[in-house]
Design a protein around this motif. Sequence first.
Motif, PDB file in Angstrom:
ATOM      1  N   ASP A   6       0.843  -1.192   0.000  1.00  0.00           N
ATOM      2  CA  ASP A   6       0.000   0.000   0.000  1.00  0.00           C
ATOM      3  C   ASP A   6       0.884   1.251   0.000  1.00  0.00           C
ATOM      4  O   ASP A   6       2.116   1.161   0.073  1.00  0.00           O
ATOM      5  CB  ASP A   6      -0.922  -0.010   1.225  1.00  0.00           C
TER       6      ASP A   6
ATOM      7  N   THR B 116      -0.718   7.680   2.167  1.00  0.00           N
ATOM      8  CA  THR B 116      -2.170   7.824   2.168  1.00  0.00           C
ATOM      9  C   THR B 116      -2.887   6.768   2.993  1.00  0.00           C
ATOM     10  O   THR B 116      -4.063   6.921   3.320  1.00  0.00           O
ATOM     11  CB  THR B 116      -2.700   7.769   0.723  1.00  0.00           C
ATOM     12  N   THR B 117      -2.199   5.687   3.321  1.00  0.00           N
ATOM     13  CA  THR B 117      -2.844   4.583   4.037  1.00  0.00           C
ATOM     14  C   THR B 117      -2.757   4.822   5.541  1.00  0.00           C
ATOM     15  O   THR B 117      -1.661   4.919   6.098  1.00  0.00           O
ATOM     16  CB  THR B 117      -2.186   3.234   3.698  1.00  0.00           C
ATOM     17  N   ARG B 118      -3.912   4.926   6.199  1.00  0.00           N
ATOM     18  CA  ARG B 118      -3.911   5.132   7.643  1.00  0.00           C
ATOM     19  C   ARG B 118      -3.276   3.940   8.349  1.00  0.00           C
ATOM     20  O   ARG B 118      -3.374   2.816   7.885  1.00  0.00           O
ATOM     21  CB  ARG B 118      -5.339   5.326   8.143  1.00  0.00           C
ATOM     22  N   MET B 119      -2.630   4.186   9.467  1.00  0.00           N
ATOM     23  CA  MET B 119      -1.926   3.131  10.197  1.00  0.00           C
ATOM     24  C   MET B 119      -2.877   1.996  10.566  1.00  0.00           C
ATOM     25  O   MET B 119      -2.517   0.820  10.465  1.00  0.00           O
ATOM     26  CB  MET B 119      -1.262   3.701  11.457  1.00  0.00           C
ATOM     27  N   GLU B 120      -4.088   2.348  10.965  1.00  0.00           N
ATOM     28  CA  GLU B 120      -5.040   1.318  11.388  1.00  0.00           C
ATOM     29  C   GLU B 120      -5.614   0.525  10.218  1.00  0.00           C
ATOM     30  O   GLU B 120      -6.258  -0.510  10.411  1.00  0.00           O
ATOM     31  CB  GLU B 120      -6.181   1.936  12.205  1.00  0.00           C
ATOM     32  N   ASP B 121      -5.374   0.985   8.973  1.00  0.00           N
ATOM     33  CA  ASP B 121      -5.899   0.291   7.803  1.00  0.00           C
ATOM     34  C   ASP B 121      -4.860  -0.626   7.147  1.00  0.00           C
ATOM     35  O   ASP B 121      -5.144  -1.242   6.119  1.00  0.00           O
ATOM     36  CB  ASP B 121      -6.387   1.307   6.757  1.00  0.00           C
ATOM     37  N   ARG B 122      -3.708  -0.725   7.720  1.00  0.00           N
ATOM     38  CA  ARG B 122      -2.627  -1.457   7.075  1.00  0.00           C
ATOM     39  C   ARG B 122      -2.605  -2.936   7.470  1.00  0.00           C
ATOM     40  O   ARG B 122      -3.018  -3.299   8.568  1.00  0.00           O
ATOM     41  CB  ARG B 122      -1.270  -0.833   7.424  1.00  0.00           C
TER      42      ARG B 122
ATOM     43  N   ASP C 175       0.603  -4.840   7.468  1.00  0.00           N
ATOM     44  CA  ASP C 175       2.024  -4.606   7.236  1.00  0.00           C
ATOM     45  C   ASP C 175       2.860  -5.791   7.755  1.00  0.00           C
ATOM     46  O   ASP C 175       3.019  -5.960   8.976  1.00  0.00           O
ATOM     47  CB  ASP C 175       2.448  -3.319   7.940  1.00  0.00           C
TER      48      ASP C 175
END
Length: 408
Positions: free
Chosen positions: A221, A225-231, A233
């Motif tokens: 990603d 632009t990708t929020r930390m909570e949406d990753r 990783d």
Amino acid sequence: MSSGGPDFERMWAELAPVGRSARSGGYFRQPWTAAETELRGWFAEQARDRGLVLDEDPFGNLVAWWRPADADPARPAVLTGSHLDSVLDGGAYDGPLGVASAFCAVDLLRERGIRARRPLAIAAFAEEEGSRFGRACLGSRLAAGAAAWTDVRDLTDRDGVRLGDLLPGGPAEPWLAGIGCYLELHVEQGRALVDHDAPIGVAAGIWPHGRWRFDLQGRADHAGTTRMEDRADPMLTYAMTALAANKQARLAGQRATFGRVEVAPNGTNAVPGRVRAWLDARADSADELAAMVAAIETQARARADRDGTRVEVTAESVSDAVAFDEPLARRVVGLVAGEDPGTARRIPVLPTQAGHDAGILQAAGIPSAMLFVRNPTGVSHAPEEFAPMADCLAGVEALADTLAGLLQ
């Protein structure tokens, strides 16, 4: 001093520049690359200069045979030697010290007029480090039947080069069937001999050890632009896994190391989609090793659940504990120490956490032993690896003394 000293120093000077990095001072002698091929040519030249018969098996192992007139060809031969390849950016001594010392030992035996009653062979085993194709002691495993050519011929290196395109492979003549025992001289990969204030030691055995590949799959990603909570990783999962390995090894008094990592897409401004990492783990017993690796894997999976990633663990190679042949080890200690109680040297007997071709041959039923030469830095697999010239020459003498006893 015997001629072994000048001969060794000359040979060591010849080896010193081959494959050495001008930037780090370390060595890049990966199997079947230009540097290692040059060393193989050097091995052939040393054999030819001494009138030894040179063989190469289908797996790239080089063997130089000394068959003196007094030797009985029907008797099992004594094998010595080591390897010529290195890890990436490795030290000068790991491997080549044992090969150069073996040639010098033959010179000393001839100089002393030793009447060898059995043949002697000097080996340079291929791909001992596993630095190119990921299988440690590959040449000795194949020669001993501990690995099958059909199982490894499709291994590829980091550039996609296939092992089977470099070597003819099997079937092979079982030349190890004619070997009665194996003696390998090696630089110590630690500081035990420094603590013992001794230039020479003998190995007792090898810890069980292995390599495990951790494949951590997430979602690539955008780093901005990708929020930390949406990753999802996988790098976070890997980081926690590396910390878990360190903690588990420290708690158990064992060894665990993540030393190689591949990341995709490997971009500075991208969340990675995949991380592949290799765990090297070693312990003083098979149960301890299995328990430690299981604990690391458990923590990795727990973290993956929190990160939204997946973990797959593959055991690429696992070696059991090896106890070297005890009667042979006792005889080696006696031959090196000397028979006179008043002048006998104290020879420490040490376990080792490093894998060696000697361990593969011992596990295959060939009585094996190892001599260690003191390493004052305690560093190995790095440019700081070192052995003083005086200790190297003591190693040559110890090897010659031992071979003289075994050959007679």
